[in-house]
Each structure stands twice: as structure tokens, then as C-alpha cells.
Design a protein around this motif. Structure first.
Motif, PDB file in Angstrom:
ATOM      1  N   SER A 142       0.643  -1.139   0.253  1.00 41.93           N
ATOM      2  CA  SER A 142      -0.113   0.129   0.006  1.00 41.93           C
ATOM      3  C   SER A 142       0.969   1.135  -0.051  1.00 41.93           C
ATOM      4  O   SER A 142       0.624   2.174  -0.858  1.00 41.93           O
ATOM      5  CB  SER A 142      -0.793  -0.039   1.145  1.00 41.93           C
ATOM      6  N   THR A 143       1.777   1.190   1.114  1.00 38.09           N
ATOM      7  CA  THR A 143       2.449   2.731   0.988  1.00 38.09           C
ATOM      8  C   THR A 143       3.736   3.008   0.225  1.00 38.09           C
ATOM      9  O   THR A 143       4.211   4.053   0.126  1.00 38.09           O
ATOM     10  CB  THR A 143       3.043   2.872   2.583  1.00 38.09           C
ATOM     11  N   TYR A 166       0.830   9.573   0.405  1.00 41.17           N
ATOM     12  CA  TYR A 166       1.556   8.603   1.227  1.00 41.17           C
ATOM     13  C   TYR A 166       0.302   8.519   2.407  1.00 41.17           C
ATOM     14  O   TYR A 166       0.044   7.100   2.977  1.00 41.17           O
ATOM     15  CB  TYR A 166       2.639   9.251   1.855  1.00 41.17           C
ATOM     16  N   LYS A 170      -2.414   6.223   1.461  1.00 37.73           N
ATOM     17  CA  LYS A 170      -1.917   4.891   1.664  1.00 37.73           C
ATOM     18  C   LYS A 170      -1.669   4.234   2.856  1.00 37.73           C
ATOM     19  O   LYS A 170      -1.995   3.063   3.087  1.00 37.73           O
ATOM     20  CB  LYS A 170      -0.725   4.740   0.702  1.00 37.73           C
ATOM     21  N   VAL A 171      -1.324   5.424   3.894  1.00 41.20           N
ATOM     22  CA  VAL A 171      -1.132   4.634   5.086  1.00 41.20           C
ATOM     23  C   VAL A 171      -2.597   4.519   5.820  1.00 41.20           C
ATOM     24  O   VAL A 171      -2.989   3.318   6.493  1.00 41.20           O
ATOM     25  CB  VAL A 171      -0.618   5.642   6.141  1.00 41.20           C
TER      26      VAL A 171
END
Length: 226
Positions: free
Chosen positions: A122-123, A157, A160-161
Motif C-alpha cells: 500500500s504505502t 502517502y 496509503k497509510v
């Protein structure tokens, strides 16, 4: 993660650093507990150890470690099941839903000790972001002037976290349904950090600033009494 902390079953190490700033050396260092220069494909690692001790060992990877410098060779031979993004029948190979797809094939816990290794994408810059997790905007990369680019990278970011956090929650829920989470220990960490404009740098790999090597290290222990 906040919910886990509220359950008072987690401990977070305040300062943790990776041995490098990229996945190629970060993952072997974690599994072999060695600096990259001392890592060998057939070297001693935690997955092989647990396999020898009678554990069932499973690895679920968002991404393609078999194709990325043959990274999977460090551990895949010792796995009962290795499942990565290229094995997915449903999703883009860098979509973290791949992990849940792979986990579906695992039978419920039947008394044999087991070890699960999950690698989230994800990140990472190339990890797929589902639109429902795009809470911070604008978040598209490479748009606008330099200062705006930094904020866009930060928004991307942060989104995505949020997605990674949701994926971890779903993994916990599935493991609990399958009875693997009882009397278990879970370690949540990362193979490297990420620059978000500090020192004029976006990304990782080629730099060793704190932002590129600073990582989380959280231990969840189900045996801890509330």
C-alpha cells in the motif's frame, strides 16, 4: 492500529531503523537477522527455523518477490504455501487485497503451530490505492509546482497509510475467524522508510536519511491480560 493500542495488547518501540533503504536488502535483513552483506539465499532465517520446528509456514506477498531480484528465494522454499500478486486471479499484483485472496485458501486452525508472513504494498509508490481511501486531496503525483508536489506526495502517502491500516485490520479479522489469532504474537514493521520532501528528496532507495530508514516496530501479544 489505534484500536489495537486501546486493547492494551501492543507495545511500540520508539526508535527502530532498517538496515537499508530498499526492499531488496531490507526483507532479507529482517528474515535472516543480518546486515545485507551477510545475507545468503540459503542462509539461516526465521522461516526456515520455524519450519524445522514443525510449524506450518505461509507467505502472502502484495507484489512479485519471485520476479524482483529473486527475492522470494530467501524464504519461499521453506513455505507450505507461497502466494504473491502474480498468483492472483482477482486483483492487480500490487493491490493489497491479494493478501486476503491468498488467505482464503488456508484452512481453519487445527492445533498445529503456524507462522504467517504478509508483505503489504500500500504505502509504496507503485502500490495500488483504492479510491475509497483517498481522504486527503489533491493526491495525484507529479502535478503542479515543486511545493505543491511535496504536499501531493504527502497526501498520497497518508492515503496509503489509511489503506494499509485498513488492510491490517482485515487481516486480523480473517486470522481471528480462522482461529489463528488466539494465543498469538504479531509483529508489524517495515523494510524501509520513505522521503516526503525532506532534504528535497521524494522516495527511498538511494538515500540514508532518517526518513528513508526510520520504520515502525509494533508487537501485538494476544496473551496479554487486559
Amino acid at each position: 492500529m489505534k484500536k489495537l493500542q486501546q486493547e492494551k495488547k501492543t507495545v511500540q518501540v520508539k526508535t527502530t531503523l532498517s538496515t537499508c533503504a530498499c526492499t531488496t536488502c531490507g526483507i532479507p535483513s529482517i528474515l535472516l537477522s543480518r546486515d545485507w552483506k551477510d545475507c545468503a539465499v540459503q542462509g539461516f532465517n526465521v522461516i526456515g527455523l520455524l519450519k524445522d520446528k514443525g510449524f506450518d509456514v505461509f507467505a502472502f506477498i502484495s507484489g512479485a518477490h519471485k520476479e524482483w531480484y529473486n527475492l522470494a528465494k530467501f524464504y519461499s522454499d521453506d513455505c507450505n504455501l507461497y502466494f504473491d500478486g502474480k498468483d492472483s486471479k482477482k486483483y492487480y499484483f500490487k493491490d493489497d487485497r491479494v493478501l486476503l485472496e491468498g488467505l482464503e485458501s488456508i484452512q481453519d486452525y487445527a492445533g498445529k503451530p503456524s507462522f504467517f508472513y504478509f508483505h503489504l504494498q500500500s504505502t509504496h509508490e507503485t502500490g495500488l490505492l483504492q479510491e475509497k481511501y483517498a481522504l486527503y486531496r489533491p493526491y495525484k503525483k507529479n502535478v503542479g509546482e515543486k511545493d505543491e508536489q511535496h504536499q501531493i506526495a504527502i497526501n498520497e502517502y497518508d492515503n496509503k497509510v489509511v489503506q494499509a491500516d485498513a488492510t491490517i485490520q482485515q487481516l486480523f479479522e480473517e486470522l481471528e475467524k480462522k482461529k489463528y489469532l488466539q494465543n498469538s504474537m504479531v509483529i508489524i514493521t517495515s523494510d524501509h522508510g520513505q522521503g516526503l520532501g525532506e532534504h528535497g528528496i521524494l522516495g527511498h532507495v538511494d538515500w540514508l536519511y532518517q526518513t528513508q530508514i526510520s520504520i515502525p516496530f509494533i508487537i501485538y501479544d494476544d496473551s496479554v491480560s487486559l
